[in-house]
Design an enzyme around this catalytic site. Structure first.
Site, PDB file in Angstrom:
ATOM      1  N   GLU A   1      -0.929  15.244   6.259  1.00 61.30           N
ATOM      2  CA  GLU A   1      -1.776  15.674   7.372  1.00 61.30           C
ATOM      3  C   GLU A   1      -1.996  14.542   8.374  1.00 61.30           C
ATOM      4  O   GLU A   1      -2.010  14.769   9.582  1.00 61.30           O
ATOM      5  CB  GLU A   1      -3.107  16.201   6.853  1.00 61.30           C
ATOM      6  CG  GLU A   1      -3.932  16.871   7.930  1.00 61.30           C
ATOM      7  CD  GLU A   1      -4.891  17.906   7.401  1.00 61.30           C
ATOM      8  OE1 GLU A   1      -5.768  18.326   8.174  1.00 61.30           O
ATOM      9  OE2 GLU A   1      -4.784  18.302   6.228  1.00 61.30           O
TER      10      GLU A   1
ATOM     11  N   ASP B   1     -10.835  16.843   1.275  1.00 54.97           N
ATOM     12  CA  ASP B   1     -10.412  18.236   1.212  1.00 54.97           C
ATOM     13  C   ASP B   1      -9.290  18.436   0.197  1.00 54.97           C
ATOM     14  O   ASP B   1      -9.329  19.365  -0.619  1.00 54.97           O
ATOM     15  CB  ASP B   1      -9.958  18.706   2.591  1.00 54.97           C
ATOM     16  CG  ASP B   1     -11.079  18.694   3.611  1.00 54.97           C
ATOM     17  OD1 ASP B   1     -12.253  18.559   3.210  1.00 54.97           O
ATOM     18  OD2 ASP B   1     -10.787  18.809   4.814  1.00 54.97           O
TER      19      ASP B   1
ATOM     20  N   GLU C   1     -21.033  14.683   4.484  1.00 55.03           N
ATOM     21  CA  GLU C   1     -20.159  15.001   5.608  1.00 55.03           C
ATOM     22  C   GLU C   1     -19.829  13.753   6.418  1.00 55.03           C
ATOM     23  O   GLU C   1     -20.702  12.954   6.748  1.00 55.03           O
ATOM     24  CB  GLU C   1     -20.846  16.028   6.500  1.00 55.03           C
ATOM     25  CG  GLU C   1     -19.920  17.095   7.005  1.00 55.03           C
ATOM     26  CD  GLU C   1     -19.331  17.922   5.886  1.00 55.03           C
ATOM     27  OE1 GLU C   1     -18.155  17.661   5.522  1.00 55.03           O
ATOM     28  OE2 GLU C   1     -20.012  18.815   5.380  1.00 55.03           O
ATOM     29  N   HIS C   2     -18.548  13.610   6.727  1.00 55.68           N
ATOM     30  CA  HIS C   2     -18.028  12.498   7.531  1.00 55.68           C
ATOM     31  C   HIS C   2     -18.238  11.139   6.838  1.00 55.68           C
ATOM     32  O   HIS C   2     -18.303  10.105   7.498  1.00 55.68           O
ATOM     33  CB  HIS C   2     -18.659  12.479   8.926  1.00 55.68           C
ATOM     34  CG  HIS C   2     -18.219  13.622   9.781  1.00 55.68           C
ATOM     35  ND1 HIS C   2     -17.042  13.604  10.497  1.00 55.68           N
ATOM     36  CD2 HIS C   2     -18.787  14.832  10.018  1.00 55.68           C
ATOM     37  CE1 HIS C   2     -16.913  14.755  11.144  1.00 55.68           C
ATOM     38  NE2 HIS C   2     -17.947  15.510  10.870  1.00 55.68           N
TER      39      HIS C   2
ATOM     40  N   ALA D   1     -12.709  28.217  10.043  1.00 57.41           N
ATOM     41  CA  ALA D   1     -14.088  28.239   9.562  1.00 57.41           C
ATOM     42  C   ALA D   1     -14.538  26.901   8.995  1.00 57.41           C
ATOM     43  O   ALA D   1     -15.663  26.769   8.526  1.00 57.41           O
ATOM     44  CB  ALA D   1     -14.252  29.332   8.494  1.00 57.41           C
ATOM     45  N   GLY D   2     -13.661  25.909   9.010  1.00 53.49           N
ATOM     46  CA  GLY D   2     -14.012  24.612   8.446  1.00 53.49           C
ATOM     47  C   GLY D   2     -14.021  24.604   6.929  1.00 53.49           C
ATOM     48  O   GLY D   2     -14.710  23.788   6.312  1.00 53.49           O
TER      49      GLY D   2
ATOM     50  N   SER E   1      -6.082  24.235   5.636  1.00 48.22           N
ATOM     51  CA  SER E   1      -4.920  23.350   5.731  1.00 48.22           C
ATOM     52  C   SER E   1      -4.732  22.551   4.445  1.00 48.22           C
ATOM     53  O   SER E   1      -3.609  22.409   3.952  1.00 48.22           O
ATOM     54  CB  SER E   1      -5.056  22.411   6.923  1.00 48.22           C
ATOM     55  OG  SER E   1      -6.218  21.613   6.823  1.00 48.22           O
TER      56      SER E   1
END
Length: 366
Positions: free
Chosen positions: A144, A156, A18-19, A107-108, A112
């Site tokens: 995006e 994503d 994550e990140h 909800a993550g 998108s």
């Protein structure tokens, strides 16, 4: 070349990493069975007409007039893809596009990116524009970043376009090299439980951008292109930046550890890395909220092998690796913990690794 078709692309869950994607790091997502479906038909008048089964109203704009800010709301993710393709010289004309989204919103789970990916696949295939999936992911990310204004990484869109059924996608976000690693929990008697906390996202866009700025500033101070180039987690930096660095460096290490375990068929052993990731996201990256933390604590207390938030944070979902026999008890423990804290009722379900974007009816790659 046909003039119309139906295309679908999935949301995603990130198992770990994550990140790290906007730090040129490593990520390990799976695609979900939940998809966004886009029904597309070419138009000869140069107009982009956008509608959704989940939203009122219709957006119309001439493709020649597309610029950032020309379309807002959910339709910007669609229009942005057409804009990005045209900006790079691809002959995309008018389209009528009807969106039907089945990825839970807020909800993550990257609804998108699923929308962008389904749109990119639809308009390029129907326009006879031949781009590989990695290039489509980059185009969708540009839409995006520059059209919508969200400074996301490329994980994503890559997960939505490149994933395979019953596999996790190991992605090097610098080189875009990928590896499909088996991730099929049922034969091991395991399940991936997803808890949608329903927690409202709190300042997510601004906070996400702030974390990204912290990382870029830390890399600048340390004289490296990106934080993935560091060899140690502890660095001589101001406290906040030092903690951001520690998260990114150790998270990349956790991705490598989990990938090695999955390659070796030792899926039961990945649980501790998931929990370590959550602690790091809570303490060093500071992107959790009480609902996420309470869910993780309840899941671990109920016997889950590991649990962590997934997604950008500040709300959204938690995932847990648990024995199939313990799933109901884990879900019940979260509901009880939320009721005790006065939180809204969460939604719990199990996830499997699904296939990436495709034309509806096509047999997915395995």
């Amino acid at each position: 070349m046909t003039r119309d078709g139906v295309f679908e692309a999935p949301g995603r869950i990130n198992l770990i990493g994550e990140h790290t994607d906007y730090n040129d790091g490593f990520v390990l997502p799976i695609a979900l069975p939940h998809v966004v479906r886009v029904t597309a038909a070419r138009r000869d008048d140069g107009v982009l007409r956008l509608s959704s089964r989940q939203a009122h109203g219709v957006a119309e704009v001439r493709v020649a007039d597309l610029v950032p800010g020309a379309v807002t709301g959910w339709a910007a993710y669609v229009a942005g893809v057409v804009w990005a393709l045209r900006e790079e010289g691809h002959p995309i004309g008018g389209f009528g596009l009807l969106v039907d989204g089945r990825v839970p919103l807020g909800a993550g789970l990257s609804s998108s990116a699923a929308l962008e990916s389904a749109t990119a696949l639809a308009v390029t295939e129907l326009s006879g524009v031949g781009l590989d999936r990695r290039e489509l992911a980059r185009i969708a990310q540009r839409a995006e970043n520059e059209f919508v204004g969200m400074p996301c990484g490329i994980m994503d869109q890559s997960a939505s376009l490149l994933a395979r059924e019953r596999h996790a996608l190991l992605l090097d976000t610098r080189s875009m090299e990928t590896e499909h690693i088996p991730f099929d929990l049922a034969p091991a008697g395991l399940a991936l439980l997803v808890v949608d906390t329903k927690a409202p996202h709190r300042l997510v866009d601004g906070e996400y951008a702030a974390r990204r700025r912290d990382c870029h500033r830390a890399a600048e101070l340390l004289g490296v292109p990106a934080l993935r180039d560091l060899t140690g987690a502890e660095q001589d930096l101001p406290d906040r930046l030092a903690r951001r660095v520690r998260h990114v460096v150790t998270e990349n290490e956790r991705v490598a550890r989990v990938a090695d375990l999955l390659r070796a068929g030792r899926v039961r052993e990945i649980g501790p890395a998931l929990t370590e990731s959550h602690v790091s996201l809570r303490e060093d990256y500071e992107v959790t909220v009480p609902e996420l933390d309470v869910a993780v604590e309840a899941l671990l207390a109920a016997g889950a092998a590991g649990a962590r938030m997934t997604g950008g944070g500040f709300g959204g979902c938690v995932i847990a690796l648990a024995a199939e026999a313990d799933v109901e008890a884990c879900a019940a423990a979260v509901r009880a913990a939320f009721a005790g804290r006065g939180f809204g009722e969460p939604e719990c379900w199990t996830a499997v690794a699904a296939a990436g974007a495709r034309r509806a009816g096509d047999v997915p790659a395995r």
